[in-house]
Design an enzyme around this catalytic site. Structure first.
Site, PDB file in Angstrom:
ATOM      1  N   GLU A 175       1.054  -1.173   0.017  1.00 30.26           N
ATOM      2  CA  GLU A 175      -0.011   0.127   0.284  1.00 30.26           C
ATOM      3  C   GLU A 175       0.840   1.101  -0.051  1.00 30.26           C
ATOM      4  O   GLU A 175       1.749   1.431   1.125  1.00 30.26           O
ATOM      5  CB  GLU A 175      -0.818  -0.614   1.605  1.00 30.26           C
ATOM      6  CG  GLU A 175      -2.230  -1.176   1.277  1.00 30.26           C
ATOM      7  CD  GLU A 175      -3.220  -1.439   0.416  1.00 30.26           C
ATOM      8  OE1 GLU A 175      -3.484   0.197  -0.242  1.00 30.26           O
ATOM      9  OE2 GLU A 175      -3.918  -2.144   0.527  1.00 30.26           O
TER      10      GLU A 175
HETATM   11 ZN   LIG Z   1      -6.325  -1.119  -4.549  1.00 32.33          ZN
END
Ligand SMILES: [Zn+2]
Lengths: 102, 357
Positions: B322
């Site tokens: 992320e």
């Molecule tokens: Zn995503």
């Protein structure tokens, strides 16, 4: 929670504790970005994406909602930073990474 | 520089395959997207396919997380160029020697698929910047607000969430087509998801899988459906005794992850974060995917679960990056995105180096 007409706001949802935030996510099912963050005082926050109306509906006992930006407007502005055409179309145009080769 | 449009992501992959024929090979994905776009991946390695263990990296799954494609295109370009020139790679304060680059291409196989969801990216870059899903209208009934499936809920892992999870768990998934995290009518209903599965099947020596998303500066390991534990192998996603009990933190059920796999995943996630942090100091967090609420049908859990669901399949450690901080959100200005590309590419190279020791 999808809307193609009204602008989407990026808001910070802060709950007094993790359980309150979990209940909010379960009941209101907002679109979220990133993961929940716990603060030292036990409060727990997450960024959510919602129309103004949806953002208001997230407010409740033990929860505060603050607007960070108009995400739709930022995204639209950023669409101008997308390439036009095909920069790799010329036969000798090859992508280069950003690292220094040394 | 600017963000790449969908033509350019594909053209970048094709150009790299043409420019580096000795160390790369263009992979035609078997299925066009819902709107008919062909997808391409790049196999990177100096030895014939199947010679070495393989890492599969994918990006561009969630349409609005634009920079994931650029991260993977630049990662591939860095490795190919440095190998050919015999140089190392310098990402700010993180650097790799020419020998390390050589070792990655000589002793590892990489498959890089930078744009899984071209239809969604086009829509996000030209119409609605906040678009997340693919553009499949099949379940919409003609309503534009019901278009699209969340590809990262469409894999076959605890897909039947109403059976798998405790009613109080509130997994971040939905069977309502109007929802941002609509899972689709059945596992692998979407051609984009099937292309990823095809890569894992076509490269049976895959041992690592990384799905590049944004944002929050994390490196996630399995599992996403519940907390991890390494003591009770009976508590696992295949065991129906535990149906309706998964997904609640702090209770009796936690998903089994053998200690050796937990340790290996943790080390690789930490190595990734070390590579990132060296560049300019961004502190990514290595942790398991389950945080406050569960997920199911995601790529990393599916990749790892394959060898448990089918003993003929190899074990794949699954990861989700992320990238990016809260300041940038889903669409950082390009100059900030370049810094994120440097960070994550350094982490990915460090990850590759670490698989070889
Ligand atoms: Zn995503």
């Amino acid at each position: 929670m999808s809307s193609t007409s009204q602008p989407v706001l990026r808001v910070r949802v802060t709950a007094q504790d993790a359980e309150t935030l979990r209940a909010l996510l379960r009941d209101a099912r907002p679109d979220v970005g990133g993961r929940p963050r716990r603060a030292d005082d036990g409060s727990c926050s997450i960024e959510a994406y919602a129309t103004a109306e949806q953002a208001t509906a997230l407010e409740r006992e033990g929860v505060s909602v603050t607007t960070i930006e108009n995400a739709t407007a930022t995204g639209r502005a950023r669409q101008a930073e997308v390439g036009k055409g095909d920069r790799f179309a010329p036969a000798d145009a090859v992508p280069h990474g950003l690292a220094v080769k040394a | 520089m600017t963000y790449l449009n969908i033509t350019e992501v594909d053209s970048a992959v094709t150009s790299l395959a043409t420019a580096y024929p000795a160390t790369s090979e263009l992979i035609d994905l078997p299925e066009p997207s819902v709107e008919g776009r062909a997808g391409h991946a790049l196999r990177i390695g100096a030895t014939p396919a199947g010679t070495h263990d393989c890492a599969v990296l994918i990006g561009g799954v969630h349409a609005r997380e634009w920079g994931s494609c650029e991260i993977l295109v630049h990662f591939a370009a860095d490795l190919l160029e440095a190998y050919e020139a015999g140089t190392g790679l310098v990402y700010g304060g993180t650097s790799f020697t020419g020998d390390q680059v050589r070792k990655i291409l000589d002793e590892l196989e990489l498959v890089v698929f930078p744009l899984v969801n071209p239809d969604g990216r086009l829509y996000s870059q030209t119409v609605d910047p906040m678009w997340r899903k693919n553009r499949d209208p099949a379940q919409s009934g003609g309503d534009p607000d019901r278009i699209g499936v969340d590809i990262n809920r469409n894999y076959d892992f605890l897909f039947d969430f109403r059976t798998a999870f405790d009613p109080a768990a509130a997994p971040r998934v939905s069977d309502d087509p109007s929802d941002l995290v609509y899972q689709g009518p059945r596992p692998f209903s979407e051609p984009e998801t099937r292309n990823v599965r095809w890569l894992l099947d076509a490269y049976p020596r895959t041992r690592w899988f990384i799905d590049v998303h944004s944002y929050s500066e994390d490196m996630l390991t399995v599992w996403g459906d519940d907390e991890n534990q390494s003591l009770d192998s009976a508590q696992n996603f295949l065991n129906h005794v535990f149906d309706h009990r998964r997904g609640v933190p702090g209770d009796a059920y936690a998903e089994y992850l053998p200690k050796s796999d937990a340790d290996d995943s943790k080390v690789l996630a930490e190595q990734f974060c070390t590579g990132v942090q060296g560049v300019r100091g961004r502190a990514y967090t290595p942790m398991s995917g389950f945080q406050l609420y569960p997920t199911c049908g995601t790529s990393d859990d599916y990749a790892y679960s394959r060898h448990r669901a089918d003993e003929h399949k190899g074990k794949i450690l699954g990861f989700t990056v992320e990238w990016g901080d809260q300041r940038g959100g889903f669409h950082p200005p390009w100059p900030q995105m370049e810094r994120d590309v440097l960070d994550v590419d350094a982490g990915l190279v460090q990850f590759c180096v670490s698989t070889l020791v």
